[in-house]
Scaffold this motif. Structure first.
Motif, PDB file in Angstrom:
ATOM      1  N   ASP A   4      67.985   3.103  20.851  1.00  0.00           N
ATOM      2  CA  ASP A   4      68.817   2.348  19.913  1.00  0.00           C
ATOM      3  C   ASP A   4      70.253   2.259  20.445  1.00  0.00           C
ATOM      4  O   ASP A   4      70.561   2.741  21.534  1.00  0.00           O
ATOM      5  N   TRP A   5      71.117   1.631  19.656  1.00  0.00           N
ATOM      6  CA  TRP A   5      72.505   1.405  20.070  1.00  0.00           C
ATOM      7  C   TRP A   5      73.266   2.706  20.294  1.00  0.00           C
ATOM      8  O   TRP A   5      74.067   2.802  21.226  1.00  0.00           O
ATOM      9  N   LEU A   6      73.040   3.684  19.457  1.00  0.00           N
ATOM     10  CA  LEU A   6      73.735   4.969  19.605  1.00  0.00           C
ATOM     11  C   LEU A   6      73.306   5.660  20.903  1.00  0.00           C
ATOM     12  O   LEU A   6      74.155   6.157  21.657  1.00  0.00           O
ATOM     13  N   HIS A   7      72.007   5.670  21.162  1.00  0.00           N
ATOM     14  CA  HIS A   7      71.475   6.256  22.388  1.00  0.00           C
ATOM     15  C   HIS A   7      72.088   5.563  23.606  1.00  0.00           C
ATOM     16  O   HIS A   7      72.557   6.216  24.547  1.00  0.00           O
ATOM     17  N   LEU A   8      72.101   4.242  23.591  1.00  0.00           N
ATOM     18  CA  LEU A   8      72.691   3.475  24.689  1.00  0.00           C
ATOM     19  C   LEU A   8      74.182   3.771  24.818  1.00  0.00           C
ATOM     20  O   LEU A   8      74.677   4.043  25.915  1.00  0.00           O
ATOM     21  N   GLY A   9      74.896   3.703  23.712  1.00  0.00           N
ATOM     22  CA  GLY A   9      76.349   3.880  23.753  1.00  0.00           C
ATOM     23  C   GLY A   9      76.777   5.229  24.304  1.00  0.00           C
ATOM     24  O   GLY A   9      77.676   5.308  25.147  1.00  0.00           O
ATOM     25  N   LEU A  10      76.131   6.281  23.851  1.00  0.00           N
ATOM     26  CA  LEU A  10      76.503   7.613  24.334  1.00  0.00           C
ATOM     27  C   LEU A  10      76.180   7.777  25.820  1.00  0.00           C
ATOM     28  O   LEU A  10      76.992   8.330  26.572  1.00  0.00           O
ATOM     29  N   ASN A  11      75.020   7.301  26.238  1.00  0.00           N
ATOM     30  CA  ASN A  11      74.666   7.427  27.651  1.00  0.00           C
ATOM     31  C   ASN A  11      75.546   6.566  28.550  1.00  0.00           C
ATOM     32  O   ASN A  11      75.949   6.998  29.625  1.00  0.00           O
ATOM     33  N   VAL A  12      75.861   5.347  28.120  1.00  0.00           N
ATOM     34  CA  VAL A  12      76.706   4.476  28.944  1.00  0.00           C
ATOM     35  C   VAL A  12      78.130   5.024  29.006  1.00  0.00           C
ATOM     36  O   VAL A  12      78.761   5.008  30.075  1.00  0.00           O
ATOM     37  N   PHE A  13      78.640   5.523  27.900  1.00  0.00           N
ATOM     38  CA  PHE A  13      79.984   6.102  27.907  1.00  0.00           C
ATOM     39  C   PHE A  13      80.047   7.291  28.871  1.00  0.00           C
ATOM     40  O   PHE A  13      80.940   7.378  29.717  1.00  0.00           O
ATOM     41  N   ALA A  14      79.080   8.196  28.757  1.00  0.00           N
ATOM     42  CA  ALA A  14      79.067   9.372  29.635  1.00  0.00           C
ATOM     43  C   ALA A  14      78.846   8.957  31.092  1.00  0.00           C
ATOM     44  O   ALA A  14      79.478   9.506  32.003  1.00  0.00           O
ATOM     45  N   LEU A  15      77.966   7.984  31.320  1.00  0.00           N
ATOM     46  CA  LEU A  15      77.719   7.509  32.687  1.00  0.00           C
ATOM     47  C   LEU A  15      78.980   6.899  33.291  1.00  0.00           C
ATOM     48  O   LEU A  15      79.304   7.154  34.452  1.00  0.00           O
ATOM     49  N   ALA A  16      79.691   6.097  32.515  1.00  0.00           N
ATOM     50  CA  ALA A  16      80.907   5.478  33.034  1.00  0.00           C
ATOM     51  C   ALA A  16      81.942   6.540  33.403  1.00  0.00           C
ATOM     52  O   ALA A  16      82.569   6.466  34.463  1.00  0.00           O
ATOM     53  N   GLN A  17      82.123   7.535  32.546  1.00  0.00           N
ATOM     54  CA  GLN A  17      83.116   8.571  32.805  1.00  0.00           C
ATOM     55  C   GLN A  17      82.710   9.473  33.976  1.00  0.00           C
ATOM     56  O   GLN A  17      83.488   9.708  34.888  1.00  0.00           O
ATOM     57  N   LEU A  18      81.504   9.991  33.924  1.00  0.00           N
ATOM     58  CA  LEU A  18      81.049  10.912  34.966  1.00  0.00           C
ATOM     59  C   LEU A  18      80.717  10.175  36.264  1.00  0.00           C
ATOM     60  O   LEU A  18      80.883  10.725  37.350  1.00  0.00           O
ATOM     61  N   GLY A  19      80.248   8.935  36.135  1.00  0.00           N
ATOM     62  CA  GLY A  19      79.866   8.164  37.318  1.00  0.00           C
ATOM     63  C   GLY A  19      81.034   7.904  38.241  1.00  0.00           C
ATOM     64  O   GLY A  19      80.943   8.117  39.453  1.00  0.00           O
ATOM     65  N   TRP A  20      82.165   7.451  37.700  1.00  0.00           N
ATOM     66  CA  TRP A  20      83.284   7.184  38.601  1.00  0.00           C
ATOM     67  C   TRP A  20      83.865   8.470  39.159  1.00  0.00           C
ATOM     68  O   TRP A  20      84.343   8.503  40.295  1.00  0.00           O
ATOM     69  N   LEU A  21      83.822   9.555  38.400  1.00  0.00           N
ATOM     70  CA  LEU A  21      84.292  10.836  38.940  1.00  0.00           C
ATOM     71  C   LEU A  21      83.411  11.292  40.109  1.00  0.00           C
ATOM     72  O   LEU A  21      83.909  11.710  41.156  1.00  0.00           O
ATOM     73  N   CYS A  22      82.091  11.225  39.917  1.00  0.00           N
ATOM     74  CA  CYS A  22      81.176  11.632  40.981  1.00  0.00           C
ATOM     75  C   CYS A  22      81.316  10.729  42.199  1.00  0.00           C
ATOM     76  O   CYS A  22      81.281  11.199  43.341  1.00  0.00           O
TER      77      CYS A  22
END
Length: 181
Positions: free
Chosen positions: A112-130
């Motif tokens: 659902d939207w919440l599942h997507l939103g939390l994963n995309v937010f965390a991916l965007a933050q952690l992804g650019w750091l990694c």
């Protein structure tokens, strides 16, 4: 007031140095002017802020995740059917029918939207750091392996028969582990 030239320095070079030392500071106009100051007020401008750099793999993973969710929403099927049709992990189908794409595709599907939103937010933050600290290749390899491992753990530890595992939570937590390790 004029400085005396040193003995080993010609007089014309000291005049040039004095002119440069007293030259006015030229500030850029437009978007470059919006550069942030370094934290703590220690001077200097942070021209290497994340907004100014490009992180192609992190951006590609975010776009693929959003595209996978959009595909789910465009199918006129119930959630479970859409998850299965688009490649949700069904361990019995991987083993019996050799559908190995089901080991990777579920990373880009969300409930659902919440599942997507939390994963995309965390991916965007952690992804650019990694990607900044470890590089694009290591980001992609870590994301893929920990995503598959998380999905397999979810599928095999679930007590629900005929489970369909989806989501990028395992992959996102893998990125957090990479940063902590």
């Amino acid at each position: 007031h004029r400085e005396q030239p040193r003995e080993d320095q010609p007089e014309e070079q000291s005049d040039q140095a004095a002119a440069v030392a007293h030259a006015p500071v030229v500030r850029p106009e437009g978007p470059a002017r919006k550069a942030r100051r370094a934290p703590g007020g220690y001077g200097g401008v942070m021209d290497d802020s994340p907004a100014r750099r490009r992180y192609p793999v992190a951006a590609l993973l975010v776009a693929a995740t959003v595209a996978g969710f959009a595909a789910q929403r465009l199918l006129p099927l119930a959630d479970l059917e859409a998850h299965v049709r688009l490649g949700g992990l069904r361990p019995e189908r991987v083993a019996a029918h050799f559908e190995y794409f089901r080991l990777v595709m579920p990373i880009f599907l969300h409930h659902d939207w919440l599942h997507l939103g939390l994963n995309v937010f965390a991916l965007a933050q952690l992804g650019w750091l990694c990607e900044e600290f470890f590089g694009s290749r290591r980001l992609l390899v870590t994301y893929a392996w920990t995503g598959v491992a998380g999905l397999l753990a979810s599928a095999f530890l679930s007590q629900v028969p005929y489970v369909v595992s989806i989501g990028a939570s395992g992959a996102v937590l893998g990125l957090a582990g990479l940063l902590l390790g």
